[in-house]
Design a protein around this motif. Structure first.
Motif, PDB file in Angstrom:
ATOM      1  N   ILE A 244       0.751  -1.269  -0.094  1.00 35.62           N
ATOM      2  CA  ILE A 244       0.248   0.152   0.200  1.00 35.62           C
ATOM      3  C   ILE A 244       1.055   1.198   0.151  1.00 35.62           C
ATOM      4  O   ILE A 244       0.705   2.070  -0.929  1.00 35.62           O
ATOM      5  N   LEU A 248       1.237   3.853  -2.614  1.00 37.36           N
ATOM      6  CA  LEU A 248       0.738   5.554  -2.489  1.00 37.36           C
ATOM      7  C   LEU A 248       1.891   6.367  -2.486  1.00 37.36           C
ATOM      8  O   LEU A 248       1.650   7.480  -3.016  1.00 37.36           O
ATOM      9  N   ASN A 251       1.710   6.989  -6.572  1.00 35.86           N
ATOM     10  CA  ASN A 251       1.276   8.035  -6.665  1.00 35.86           C
ATOM     11  C   ASN A 251       1.208   9.773  -6.749  1.00 35.86           C
ATOM     12  O   ASN A 251       0.801  10.433  -7.117  1.00 35.86           O
ATOM     13  N   ILE A 275      -7.523   4.565  -7.073  1.00 37.55           N
ATOM     14  CA  ILE A 275      -6.684   5.432  -5.735  1.00 37.55           C
ATOM     15  C   ILE A 275      -6.030   6.371  -6.833  1.00 37.55           C
ATOM     16  O   ILE A 275      -5.649   7.175  -6.154  1.00 37.55           O
ATOM     17  N   ARG A 276      -5.361   5.638  -7.489  1.00 38.32           N
ATOM     18  CA  ARG A 276      -4.677   7.999  -8.796  1.00 38.32           C
ATOM     19  C   ARG A 276      -5.427   8.288  -8.824  1.00 38.32           C
ATOM     20  O   ARG A 276      -5.021   9.380  -7.995  1.00 38.32           O
ATOM     21  N   THR A 278      -8.001   9.104  -6.814  1.00 36.75           N
ATOM     22  CA  THR A 278      -8.545   9.606  -5.570  1.00 36.75           C
ATOM     23  C   THR A 278      -7.165  10.660  -4.851  1.00 36.75           C
ATOM     24  O   THR A 278      -7.202  11.456  -4.631  1.00 36.75           O
ATOM     25  N   ILE A 332      -8.556   8.286  -0.227  1.00 41.61           N
ATOM     26  CA  ILE A 332      -7.922   7.779   0.057  1.00 41.61           C
ATOM     27  C   ILE A 332      -7.971   6.302   0.775  1.00 41.61           C
ATOM     28  O   ILE A 332      -7.559   4.975   0.028  1.00 41.61           O
ATOM     29  N   ALA A 335     -10.456   4.132  -1.398  1.00 41.30           N
ATOM     30  CA  ALA A 335     -10.181   3.760  -2.552  1.00 41.30           C
ATOM     31  C   ALA A 335      -9.012   2.040  -2.214  1.00 41.30           C
ATOM     32  O   ALA A 335      -9.224   1.494  -3.377  1.00 41.30           O
ATOM     33  N   ILE A 336      -8.444   2.478  -1.230  1.00 47.31           N
ATOM     34  CA  ILE A 336      -7.311   1.202  -0.450  1.00 47.31           C
ATOM     35  C   ILE A 336      -8.227  -0.084  -0.397  1.00 47.31           C
ATOM     36  O   ILE A 336      -8.373  -1.362  -0.712  1.00 47.31           O
TER      37      ILE A 336
END
Length: 387
Positions: A244, A248, A251, A275-276, A278, A332, A335-336
């Protein structure tokens, strides 16, 4: 060693971590025995239990509390670190003012080592730390008053000062020091018994700067230093946490560099894409609020955020304290959770006290040089920072 500066750093660090921890442990054991009443001798666990409420007030963090008060009911001093021994000594062991001063000096040296950008010490600093630690050790050894232990400590300190340095020992000490630094630092919201007073000062400071900011000329600007926002990943395995953090970090760096990554997906359901997107959305919303994410590092996840004005900085601190910053970053976390096996993952954000107070001091200097600023207001602002 690769250089004199690196050798100096290694010798001071090893002396502190190996010698200082051994010394403070023995002093704790000695004070527990001295403070036992009615001619008896309390065990360490009995002593800790008697002082549990006082110890828990120090907000050492859950990991350290679990070491001091394990579910088994019996603590193991082999698992304690220098900070834990020093905290117990300061708060529960009825030390003299002079002894407390020396204990605090050991922690101060340790903190300075933690905050160095490079693992090197110039000769002047090396000599200064060596002399300070010598005084600390000598005073504590007199308090312990055990000739055999004094001989052991002197031999250990001498070997670390002049003997060959083991790479294995040095690496272990570096790792332990880094671990201590990260787990023991105080959050801005957890600064002990003076919390209400400190919150009041921060609130007053925010109000005063708000009034000051409104009086600045429209073209006045201040160089606002960047502040670190730590995002911790919780409730998942170490392997998943690393994955993770990698995602992060990648991104956020792409958002900082304004890169447009490809839409290739390595995971089902568009999780990486979500994720990207967000992260980019958070990045842009921060820009609108006057917060520019300037760098990202994987210490957990350390975002350095530089605000474009005094007002935007103070609003971010206020958002942190009210929990609004967590809401601003909550997308975030959501999204994860789309990643396989990450349904229970939680993100928490932290600002550490030391960095905050240092930034406030620097901020005071920045504002002080602004034009068209009332001297009286500046004086109030600086005094609030220093109080």
């Amino acid at each position: 060693m690769s250089s004199t500066g690196t050798e100096h750093y290694s010798r001071i660090m090893l002396t502190l971590m190996k010698g200082g921890t051994k010394l403070t442990r023995r002093l704790v054991e000695k004070r527990v025995k001295d403070l036992s009443k009615n001619g008896g001798e309390d065990t360490i666990d009995e002593f800790l239990l008697k002082n549990k409420s006082l110890i828990l007030e120090q907000k050492l963090g859950k990991n350290k509390q679990d070491v001091i008060f394990p579910q088994s009911g019996q603590t193991n001093l082999d698992y304690w670190d220098l900070c834990m021994f020093c905290s117990i000594l300061e708060e529960t062991c009825d030390l003299t003012h002079i002894t407390k001063m020396y204990i605090k000096k050991l922690l101060k040296i340790r903190n300075k080592l933690c905050h160095l950008n490079d693992p090197t010490l110039e000769t002047r600093k090396f000599d200064e730390y060596t002399e300070h630690m010598k005084c600390c050790f000598e005073h504590c050894l007199k308090e312990i008053n055990d000739d055999k232990f004094t001989e052991e400590m002197n031999a250990l300190v001498q070997s670390l000062a002049t003997g060959p340095l083991s790479i294995d020992d040095t690496l272990k000490a570096v790792h332990k020091l880094y671990h201590l630094e990260w787990t023991y630092r105080e959050e801005l919201e957890k600064i002990g018994n003076g919390q209400d007073s400190t919150n009041g000062k921060i609130d007053t400071l925010i109000e005063e700067v708000g009034r000051l900011n409104s009086r600045l000329s429209s073209d006045a600007s201040a160089g606002i230093p960047g502040i670190g926002i730590v995002i911790e990943v919780e409730k998942c395995s170490a392997e998943m946490k690393k994955e993770i953090l990698d995602i992060l970090e990648k991104n956020f760096n792409e958002a900082i560099e304004q890169k447009v990554p490809s839409l290739e997906e390595d995971l089902p359901n568009g999780a990486l894409h979500t994720i990207r997107e967000t992260v980019i959305q958070v990045f842009r919303e921060f820009l609108i609020m006057g917060r520019h994410v300037t760098s990202v590092k994987q210490k957990c996840l350390l975002l350095t955020i530089k605000c474009t004005s005094v007002k935007s900085f103070l609003e971010m601190i206020r958002d942190y304290r009210t929990g609004d910053l967590s809401k601003q970053l909550s997308g975030i976390e959501t999204a994860i959770k789309n990643l396989p096996g990450c349904g229970n993952v939680q993100l928490t954000n932290l600002i550490f006290k030391d960095e905050f107070m240092e930034l406030m001091a620097n901020l005071g200097i920045s504002i002080f040089v602004l034009p068209y600023t009332s001297p009286r207001n500046i004086t109030v602002f600086i005094l609030l920072i220093l109080c």
